[in-house]
Scaffold this active site. Sequence first.
Site, PDB file in Angstrom:
ATOM      1  N   TYR A 140       5.410  13.899  -9.229  1.00 51.67           N
ATOM      2  CA  TYR A 140       5.471  14.656 -10.477  1.00 51.67           C
ATOM      3  C   TYR A 140       6.239  15.967 -10.314  1.00 51.67           C
ATOM      4  O   TYR A 140       6.837  16.451 -11.257  1.00 51.67           O
ATOM      5  CB  TYR A 140       4.061  14.984 -10.973  1.00 51.67           C
ATOM      6  N   LYS A 185      -0.848   4.623   0.617  1.00 47.64           N
ATOM      7  CA  LYS A 185       0.069   3.513   0.908  1.00 47.64           C
ATOM      8  C   LYS A 185       0.659   3.805   2.276  1.00 47.64           C
ATOM      9  O   LYS A 185       1.884   3.934   2.450  1.00 47.64           O
ATOM     10  CB  LYS A 185       1.134   3.414  -0.208  1.00 47.64           C
ATOM     11  N   ASP A 217      -2.400  -0.801  -3.534  1.00 44.61           N
ATOM     12  CA  ASP A 217      -2.267  -2.107  -4.198  1.00 44.61           C
ATOM     13  C   ASP A 217      -3.582  -2.877  -4.099  1.00 44.61           C
ATOM     14  O   ASP A 217      -4.054  -3.477  -5.071  1.00 44.61           O
ATOM     15  CB  ASP A 217      -1.087  -2.921  -3.627  1.00 44.61           C
ATOM     16  N   ASP A 241      -3.106   8.747 -11.301  1.00 41.43           N
ATOM     17  CA  ASP A 241      -2.759   8.548 -12.714  1.00 41.43           C
ATOM     18  C   ASP A 241      -2.942   7.079 -13.075  1.00 41.43           C
ATOM     19  O   ASP A 241      -3.589   6.737 -14.068  1.00 41.43           O
ATOM     20  CB  ASP A 241      -1.308   8.985 -12.943  1.00 41.43           C
ATOM     21  N   ASP A 245      -6.283   5.139 -15.346  1.00 42.51           N
ATOM     22  CA  ASP A 245      -6.146   4.315 -16.565  1.00 42.51           C
ATOM     23  C   ASP A 245      -6.760   2.931 -16.325  1.00 42.51           C
ATOM     24  O   ASP A 245      -7.433   2.371 -17.187  1.00 42.51           O
ATOM     25  CB  ASP A 245      -4.672   4.133 -16.962  1.00 42.51           C
TER      26      ASP A 245
END
Length: 352
Positions: A140, A185, A217, A241, A245
């Site tokens: 970001y 990751k 993942d 983020d 969701d």
Amino acid sequence: MYKVAVLPGDGIGTEIVDSALAVLDAVAESHKFLISYEKALFGGAAYDEYGNPFPEETLEIVNRSDAILLGAVGGPKWDEVERTLRPESGLLSIRKKLGLYSNIRPVKYFPILAEKVAWKPENLEGVDLVIFRELTGGAYFGEKGRNGDQAYDTISYSKEEIRRIVKDAFEMAMKRKKLLHSIDKANVLETSRLWREVVLEVAKEYPEVQVEHQYVDNAAFQLIINPRQYDVVVTENMFGDILSDEAASIAGSLGMLPSASLGGEINLYEPAHGSAPDIAGQDKANPIATILSAAMMLRTSFNEDQAAKAIEDAIENVLAKGFATGDIAGKDSTIVGTIEFTEKVCEEIRSN
Ligand code: IPM
Ligand code: MG
């Protein structure tokens, strides 16, 4: 007197923030504290007025407040605006300016919404987890740009940026089940390798906490098939983020997830969802995420634990009585609009 800067933003922002203010007023009266609001333009609404999504005028109001309640920003109207002036840039800039690196997103399964969840309700029974999302670093805020036909975004983290959010998550784990999942990751990204190193370092200060590392993942998969394994989850900005969701699908709707963005002197509370321009102005928006964010504000910024609990209980009771906005309504629900749902929550608070 608690002073709250109120930034409704765009789309459904105004409606859901008005709901939260009505509920705050009700609980201020029943729990005998004083609270005042100062509204300011933010996001697309501020861009339209000042050509800047986070103008000086709004910063001044923010600076003389004790906490910020924010609605949502963005919408198709500003799609063509250059990136640095988009409504979302205002959000990134307020987070960065105020040092709000620690974004806390609690996720709870409400059995009353069993019909609405996309997943098997029996997998969700008892889910109660908290996501700690790093909020002022990573892709970001890294260098980004274009080189002819190429574009790039840089993910960069310092040890200190990782350490402070990881520590916050460990502290929460100590207060809860002493279980922490760190999501990265590390099989591919160097920033994730550093992330894991720092988690292992900080873990030495918290020997009682069981630490689990998961690749993002796999976590995306596990969150759906076995969400009960999680209690406190900590991760970097973009993974957080996306996973938050996804986790909202456990709560039945994006409209259910509150958040607190902490780390500054003035902290910010906002729903985890967006501005839903498709239903804006129609009295359809689910105000629960924003009302619950206001409860987080009372608890975290003002130490009003009982008032916060009164709000959370009121919401559960209104849901239990079968009232719901369209997004969370089941076949036996009474569908109500934003305003009526809010009135029910206020009535519930007044009658307890
Ligand atoms: C969120 C939102 C924001 C984010 C957007 C609106 C910039 O999706 O708070 O999760 O990506 O952080
Ligand atoms: Mg998001």
